[in-house]
Scaffold this motif. Sequence first.
Motif, mmCIF file in Angstrom:
data_model
loop_
_atom_site.group_PDB
_atom_site.id
_atom_site.type_symbol
_atom_site.label_atom_id
_atom_site.label_comp_id
_atom_site.label_asym_id
_atom_site.label_seq_id
_atom_site.Cartn_x
_atom_site.Cartn_y
_atom_site.Cartn_z
ATOM 1 N N GLY B 94 25.994 -84.937 25.982
ATOM 2 C CA GLY B 94 25.510 -83.813 26.772
ATOM 3 C C GLY B 94 24.105 -83.395 26.371
ATOM 4 O O GLY B 94 23.280 -83.023 27.211
ATOM 5 N N ASN B 95 23.825 -83.463 25.091
ATOM 6 C CA ASN B 95 22.487 -83.124 24.616
ATOM 7 C C ASN B 95 21.471 -84.227 24.921
ATOM 8 O O ASN B 95 20.283 -83.950 25.117
ATOM 9 C CB ASN B 95 22.526 -82.862 23.108
ATOM 10 C CG ASN B 95 23.014 -81.461 22.755
ATOM 11 O OD1 ASN B 95 22.237 -80.538 22.606
ATOM 12 N ND2 ASN B 95 24.325 -81.305 22.667
ATOM 13 N N ARG B 97 21.718 -86.515 27.521
ATOM 14 C CA ARG B 97 21.605 -86.873 28.932
ATOM 15 C C ARG B 97 20.332 -86.384 29.620
ATOM 16 O O ARG B 97 19.705 -87.135 30.364
ATOM 17 C CB ARG B 97 22.841 -86.402 29.708
ATOM 18 C CG ARG B 97 22.894 -86.949 31.120
ATOM 19 C CD ARG B 97 23.918 -86.214 31.977
ATOM 20 N NE ARG B 97 23.594 -84.797 32.154
ATOM 21 C CZ ARG B 97 22.652 -84.356 32.973
ATOM 22 N NH1 ARG B 97 21.949 -85.183 33.716
ATOM 23 N NH2 ARG B 97 22.441 -83.051 33.063
ATOM 24 N N PRO B 98 19.900 -85.130 29.398
ATOM 25 C CA PRO B 98 18.685 -84.677 30.089
ATOM 26 C C PRO B 98 17.441 -85.492 29.727
ATOM 27 O O PRO B 98 16.447 -85.461 30.457
ATOM 28 C CB PRO B 98 18.530 -83.226 29.613
ATOM 29 C CG PRO B 98 19.899 -82.796 29.218
ATOM 30 C CD PRO B 98 20.530 -84.027 28.650
ATOM 31 N N ARG B 104 22.672 -88.624 35.555
ATOM 32 C CA ARG B 104 23.022 -87.311 36.094
ATOM 33 C C ARG B 104 24.412 -86.854 35.714
ATOM 34 O O ARG B 104 24.688 -85.661 35.747
ATOM 35 C CB ARG B 104 22.896 -87.333 37.612
ATOM 36 C CG ARG B 104 21.472 -87.499 38.103
ATOM 37 C CD ARG B 104 21.346 -87.191 39.604
ATOM 38 N NE ARG B 104 19.973 -87.366 40.052
ATOM 39 C CZ ARG B 104 19.461 -88.534 40.436
ATOM 40 N NH1 ARG B 104 20.210 -89.607 40.434
ATOM 41 N NH2 ARG B 104 18.204 -88.631 40.806
#
Lengths: 132, 169
Positions: B94-95, B97-98, B104
């Motif tokens: 989650g950290n 992915r951006p 996405r």
Amino acid sequence: MLALIVDDSLTARIMMAYALRELGFEVQEASNGFDALHCLRQGPMPDLMTLDWNMPGLNGGQVLDVLGKEPALKPTKIMIVTSETDMKMVGESMSLGGDEYLMKPYSVEAVAEKLELLGFLTALQTIANGRS
Amino acid sequence: MQANTSNMSEIVVSVFGDATGVELGGSACQGVPSGDSYSAEICLSGDWQGVLQVQISQNLAREVAGTMLHRQHQWLDETSVMDAVGELANMIAGNLRPLVDGARRLSVPVVRYHRQEAEGGVEPLLGCAYSRGGKSVDVRLIDGIQGGRSCTKPAISSSAARVGTSPTS
């Protein structure tokens, strides 16, 4: 105060339950979106629902969709709890009905800060009493 | 792609520290844990497809699981340990992915137990590994197409897929 913790991860539910109990909450747990809606329909209505965003089956966004269409089921406050750190997702979850957003990993203090923003002031008082 | 070895390492160290209190030592190198271990895989999908793979030695997995679950690690059942490993991988993914252009969505983690040394797998786009006192963790970001993996479905439909083969099966 009663909180409903919604997350498909047992570990995530235990971590959040620990934090919320430290802050004075009683907790219920649901491992998926369908169980969460069942809990909300059965009652009692929780003061707070922590909602994971990325779950199999009914995900967090879809749960918020249902609550938007059935406002009588909506808990007093909803806090989205997720590992997703994308600010676009933050905006999306807020627009769907989330009241606050907490990113994983988090500390008990971080949970307390969010609860203060949500108006649960007694949470901070509990921490303060515990430290004095 | 904004993600690189440096910020990936920072994310891994930060997640371990914040979620488990474990301070990872070592350097940004590669090397799967020796001995029994757990692996968690999370598919990243969107315009870019790939897999985040976290391999963690059994002893470190039990230690971090004990902290996360607020229990003595020696009393934890394997299902709980595997769930904790999956959640740890979820936080890392989650950290990260951006920072991965085109990624996405994240899948639910699939966790497996490996007796003895796990397979090294394909060459990753990014990787970092930490080892101290016989406890180790190896994190890799693998390109889905180059790695020959299929990540067309962004989420695994059954939550049972979170827990893969346990050492008792």
